[in-house]
Design an enzyme around this catalytic site. Structure first.
Site, PDB file in Angstrom:
ATOM      1  N   SER A 125       0.822  -1.200   0.000  1.00  0.00           N
ATOM      2  CA  SER A 125       0.000   0.000   0.000  1.00  0.00           C
ATOM      3  C   SER A 125       0.858   1.253   0.000  1.00  0.00           C
ATOM      4  O   SER A 125       1.961   1.277   0.549  1.00  0.00           O
ATOM      5  CB  SER A 125      -0.883  -0.017   1.249  1.00  0.00           C
ATOM      6  OG  SER A 125      -1.440   1.246   1.515  1.00  0.00           O
ATOM      7  N   TYR A 150      -2.504  -0.011  10.393  1.00  0.00           N
ATOM      8  CA  TYR A 150      -2.642  -0.651   9.080  1.00  0.00           C
ATOM      9  C   TYR A 150      -1.409  -0.385   8.227  1.00  0.00           C
ATOM     10  O   TYR A 150      -0.806  -1.302   7.664  1.00  0.00           O
ATOM     11  CB  TYR A 150      -3.892  -0.145   8.355  1.00  0.00           C
ATOM     12  CG  TYR A 150      -3.897  -0.493   6.882  1.00  0.00           C
ATOM     13  CD1 TYR A 150      -4.116  -1.804   6.479  1.00  0.00           C
ATOM     14  CD2 TYR A 150      -3.631   0.463   5.901  1.00  0.00           C
ATOM     15  CE1 TYR A 150      -4.087  -2.144   5.127  1.00  0.00           C
ATOM     16  CE2 TYR A 150      -3.598   0.135   4.563  1.00  0.00           C
ATOM     17  CZ  TYR A 150      -3.828  -1.164   4.182  1.00  0.00           C
ATOM     18  OH  TYR A 150      -3.779  -1.513   2.847  1.00  0.00           O
ATOM     19  N   LYS A 154       1.799  -3.014   6.692  1.00  0.00           N
ATOM     20  CA  LYS A 154       2.316  -3.124   5.329  1.00  0.00           C
ATOM     21  C   LYS A 154       3.831  -2.888   5.301  1.00  0.00           C
ATOM     22  O   LYS A 154       4.557  -3.566   4.574  1.00  0.00           O
ATOM     23  CB  LYS A 154       1.585  -2.139   4.403  1.00  0.00           C
ATOM     24  CG  LYS A 154       0.109  -2.479   4.191  1.00  0.00           C
ATOM     25  CD  LYS A 154      -0.086  -3.887   3.644  1.00  0.00           C
ATOM     26  CE  LYS A 154      -1.531  -4.220   3.381  1.00  0.00           C
ATOM     27  NZ  LYS A 154      -1.746  -5.605   2.920  1.00  0.00           N
TER      28      LYS A 154
END
Length: 335
Positions: A125, A150, A154
């Site tokens: 991402s 989040y 990644k």
């Protein structure tokens, strides 16, 4: 043709990628625990391609289940989507995000090494860049401290994969995508989150369909032309096709190192208000929206420099923001 495992293959990006894989002749196996998807997507994939993929309901956080799958299935590569993916929710539930996104990745890589599966595409991402110093963002941009758990999963995920490729035969590509939107032209699959949407476009379409009373625009005081956050919105079909060319690069040993990263976006930034106006224009639907406070974890602006993906993968987006918004609305109308 090669047999490819797609984890999270009944989710939004996963299901579109399964369709593109099958269109290219790959034999597809799906693992999905239905935590943010529904089983009827399997039939919808089948109705688009005419081929029903093998499907396993497996929780990748359970190591023994992952081991059993690899013991009983011979595969040639993995495209790994299965992960929790909402920035705002990750701020509220960090431990769940670390357990799900990191634990499952580690178990997959361990079994790849144990069973000699060497081709791995990672769903990464643009959040790994945090708020970049320069726009558009290139793959050489520094990895900033993550703005959300989040985003951190990644970053950590990429580090785990990179370290794994150094001590095994695993070859991996991390695709750092920007903001996937839209739906398949068949209108049979699209983005349908369980519960209240965390992403902009499903909230837009559900507001237009009067499922949601009002759309909240988080933040109107950003340093952008209209004060709302800017993102790079890429059509999910273009994004799915990027996974296919990345996979082919590994299967044909065209990769230049055992761990490569590519930005996948359009190279153009649009503000939230620009997206709302574009949606209203292509659909003729007026949206009820209000400007509210910023959300924790959100950054001001992010859009991609996709030069490397075009040069190395031969990939570039073909569909516009308007294409994506219209397809998302047509998908919403079928629900």
């Amino acid at each position: 043709m090669s047999k490819i495992l797609v984890t999270g293959g009944l989710g939004f990006i996963g299901s579109h990628t399964v369709v593109e894989l099958q269109n290219e002749g790959y034999d597809v196996v799906i693992i999905d625990d239905l935590s943010n998807s529904t089983i009827d997507v399997l039939d919808k994939i089948t109705s688009i391609t005419g081929i029903k993929p093998d499907y396993f309901n497996i929780d990748l956080k359970v190591k023994s289940s992952v081991q059993d799958f690899f013991k009983n299935n011979k595969i040639d590569g993995i495209i790994h989507f299965a992960a929790s993916k909402a920035v705002g929710e990750s701020v509220q539930k960090p431990l769940e995000y670390y357990e799900n996104n990191i634990g499952s990745l580690v178990y997959l890589l361990q079994e790849m090494k144990a069973t000699n599966v060497n081709n791995f595409i990672f769903s990464s991402s643009c959040t790994v860049y945090g708020q970049a110093d320069e726009l558009p963002i290139t793959e050489d941009a520094p990895i900033k401290p993550a703005e959300s758990p989040y985003g951190n999963t990644k970053q950590i995920g990429e580090e785990i994969i990179k370290d794994s490729t150094k001590v095994s035969d695993i070859k991996a590509i991390a695709l750092r995508y920007f903001n996937p939107v839209g739906a398949h032209p068949s209108t049979k699959i699209g983005e349908l989150p369980i519960g209240v949407p965390q992403n902009l476009i499903p909230f837009v379409t559900q507001t237009a369909a009067r499922i949601r009373e009002q759309l909240s625009v988080f933040g109107s005081d950003y340093e952008t032309p209209d004060g709302t956050a800017v993102r790079d919105y890429i059509h999910v079909v273009d994004l799915a096709k990027a996974h296919i060319v990345a996979l082919q690069r590994l299967l044909k040993n065209k990769n230049k190192s055992n761990f490569e990263v590519f930005n996948i976006g359009t190279g153009k930034g649009n503000s939230v208000l620009e997206v709302i106006k574009a949606f209203e224009k292509v659909t003729g639907k007026k949206l009820n929206y209000k400007l509210v406070d910023r959300r924790p974890g959100d950054i001001t602006a992010a859009y991609a420099d996709t030069t490397l993906a075009t040069k190395e993968l031969g990939w570039k987006p073909e569909l516009t923001l308007e294409d994506a918004l219209l397809s998302a609305w047509k998908w919403q109308e079928t629900l």
